[in-house]
Design an enzyme around this catalytic site. Structure first.
Site, PDB file in Angstrom:
ATOM      1  N   GLU A  82      -8.800  -5.026   7.235  1.00 54.66           N
ATOM      2  CA  GLU A  82      -9.536  -6.245   6.865  1.00 54.66           C
ATOM      3  C   GLU A  82     -10.386  -6.735   8.035  1.00 54.66           C
ATOM      4  OE1 GLU A  82      -6.051  -8.183   5.345  1.00 54.66           O
ATOM      5  OE2 GLU A  82      -6.083  -6.751   3.684  1.00 54.66           O
ATOM      6  N   SER A  84       0.321  -1.324  -0.458  1.00 55.53           N
ATOM      7  CA  SER A  84       1.058  -1.528  -1.704  1.00 55.53           C
ATOM      8  C   SER A  84       2.517  -1.047  -1.637  1.00 55.53           C
ATOM      9  CB  SER A  84       0.328  -0.865  -2.875  1.00 55.53           C
ATOM     10  OG  SER A  84      -0.925  -1.501  -3.085  1.00 55.53           O
ATOM     11  N   GLU A 109      -2.899   3.173   7.003  1.00 55.49           N
ATOM     12  CA  GLU A 109      -3.082   2.343   5.813  1.00 55.49           C
ATOM     13  C   GLU A 109      -4.383   2.739   5.122  1.00 55.49           C
ATOM     14  OE1 GLU A 109      -0.880  -1.671   6.119  1.00 55.49           O
ATOM     15  OE2 GLU A 109      -2.765  -1.886   7.200  1.00 55.49           O
ATOM     16  N   GLY A 148      -3.292  -3.813  -1.026  1.00 56.72           N
ATOM     17  CA  GLY A 148      -3.400  -4.936  -1.953  1.00 56.72           C
ATOM     18  C   GLY A 148      -3.887  -4.551  -3.340  1.00 56.72           C
ATOM     19  N   LYS A 158      -0.810 -12.067   6.734  1.00 50.26           N
ATOM     20  CA  LYS A 158      -2.250 -12.320   6.591  1.00 50.26           C
ATOM     21  C   LYS A 158      -2.534 -13.831   6.630  1.00 50.26           C
ATOM     22  CE  LYS A 158      -2.604  -7.962   4.219  1.00 50.26           C
ATOM     23  NZ  LYS A 158      -3.320  -7.078   3.321  1.00 50.26           N
ATOM     24  N   HIS A 179      -6.602  -3.794  11.973  1.00 53.10           N
ATOM     25  CA  HIS A 179      -6.300  -3.854  10.543  1.00 53.10           C
ATOM     26  C   HIS A 179      -7.591  -3.668   9.746  1.00 53.10           C
ATOM     27  CE1 HIS A 179      -5.185  -5.267   6.587  1.00 53.10           C
ATOM     28  NE2 HIS A 179      -3.951  -4.932   6.929  1.00 53.10           N
ATOM     29  N   ASN A 234       3.130  -8.263   7.308  1.00 52.13           N
ATOM     30  CA  ASN A 234       1.820  -8.829   7.628  1.00 52.13           C
ATOM     31  C   ASN A 234       1.543  -9.956   6.634  1.00 52.13           C
ATOM     32  OD1 ASN A 234      -0.812  -9.384   8.203  1.00 52.13           O
ATOM     33  ND2 ASN A 234      -1.629  -7.389   7.579  1.00 52.13           N
TER      34      ASN A 234
HETATM   35  P1  PGA Z   1      -0.309  -4.720   0.995  1.00 53.84           P
HETATM   36  O1  PGA Z   1      -0.982  -4.886   2.436  1.00 53.84           O
HETATM   37  O2  PGA Z   1       1.131  -4.363   1.216  1.00 53.84           O
HETATM   38  O3  PGA Z   1      -0.488  -6.046   0.322  1.00 53.84           O
HETATM   39  O4  PGA Z   1      -1.049  -3.605   0.294  1.00 53.84           O
HETATM   40  C1  PGA Z   1      -0.656  -4.041   3.517  1.00 53.84           C
HETATM   41  C2  PGA Z   1      -1.450  -4.412   4.742  1.00 53.84           C
HETATM   42  O5  PGA Z   1      -2.622  -4.797   4.603  1.00 53.84           O
HETATM   43  O6  PGA Z   1      -0.959  -4.367   5.889  1.00 53.84           O
END
Ligand code: PGA
Length: 255
Positions: A99, A215, A169, A175, A10, A97, A8
């Site tokens: 976000e 992460s 997730e 993140g 983003k 997702h 991803n």
């Molecule tokens: P990350 O994000 O690996 O940076 O924690 C995962 C995601 O949001 O799909």
């Protein structure tokens, strides 16, 4: 079941950067082919689809959109339809997702409409679910997952379940560098599996891949993939560089 290793990106990467990253992945996998046990999918920003397609060349790597709107076309400013994603060469899309849920205020009902519509239009979908830290600390993990899955999977046609994957997730692990413990991941994935088994066409629920995200790094990827009911990874930050993402893909091959 093949592990699904998804990147991803983003809101990162210009077209040139996207082309270079896609090409670096394609070249590395051509030089040392991925074992058939790992399937790789990239989720670039919409503006970079063409560049990714160019960079990938003949490589067997699919790509998809990070979001979609549940209509064929119309007055939906800023949105993009499943047909447009397919037209741009996408075979996948992410829905729900965290976000989008937490920053853009998307409801679980809208996430469900996107999931069902994208599947009906022929895309493969990764539906993302996960609890916030406050929800986990309040002991609400299963309630939250149950509600997100009930809304998220409402109206998924039985014949499309083979094109569905779910990503667990935990919001507090995205993140942040905080990975959920093996016990937490195994428990959440077992719960997701039990809900999937309740879908129409019960046996199909067994074949839906459940990805972990939050992460993920080259150092923890193999251990997470070895857990029960973990059939892949959704990788954010560590997917932005070819070297780290390739190490995660390779972890998927040996798990
Ligand atoms: P990350 O994000 O690996 O940076 O924690 C995962 C995601 O949001 O799909």
């Amino acid at each position: 079941m093949r592990n699904l290793i998804a990147a991803n990106w983003k809101m990162h990467k210009t077209r040139a950067e996207a082309r270079d990253l896609a090409r670096a992945l394609a070249d590395a996998l051509a030089a040392a082919p991925a074992s058939p046990s790992a399937e790789v999918v990239l989720f670039p920003p919409f503006t970079a689809f063409e560049a990714v397609r160019e960079g990938l060349g003949e490589a067997k790597i699919d790509f998809g959109g990070q979001d979609v709107y549940p209509a064929e076309s119309g007055a939906f400013t800023g949105e993009i339809s499943p047909g447009m994603l397919l037209d741009a060469g996408c075979s996948w899309v992410l829905t729900g997702h965290s976000e989008r849920r937490h920053i853009l205020g998307e409801s679980s009902v809208l996430v469900g409409e996107k999931t069902a519509f994208a599947l009906k239009q022929g895309l493969c979908v990764i539906l993302c679910v996960g609890e916030s830290l406050a929800e986990r600390e309040a002991g609400r993990l299963e309630d939250v997952l149950q509600a997100q899955l009930a809304d998220g999977l409402a109206n998924v046609p039985a014949e499309a379940v083979s094109r569905l994957a779910v990503a667990y997730e935990p919001v507090w692990a995205i993140g942040t560098g905080k990975v959920a413990s093996a016990e937490d991941i195994a428990a959440a994935h077992a719960f997701v599996r039990s809900r999937l088994n309740a879908l129409p066409g019960t046996e199909a629920g067994q074949s839906v891949r459940i990805l972990y995200g939050g992460s993920v790094k080259p150092e923890n990827a193999a251990g997470i993939l070895a857990l029960d009911n973990v059939d892949g990874l959704l990788v954010g930050g560590a997917s932005l560089q070819a070297e780290t993402f390739l190490r995660i893909i390779r972890a998927g091959q040996t798990a």
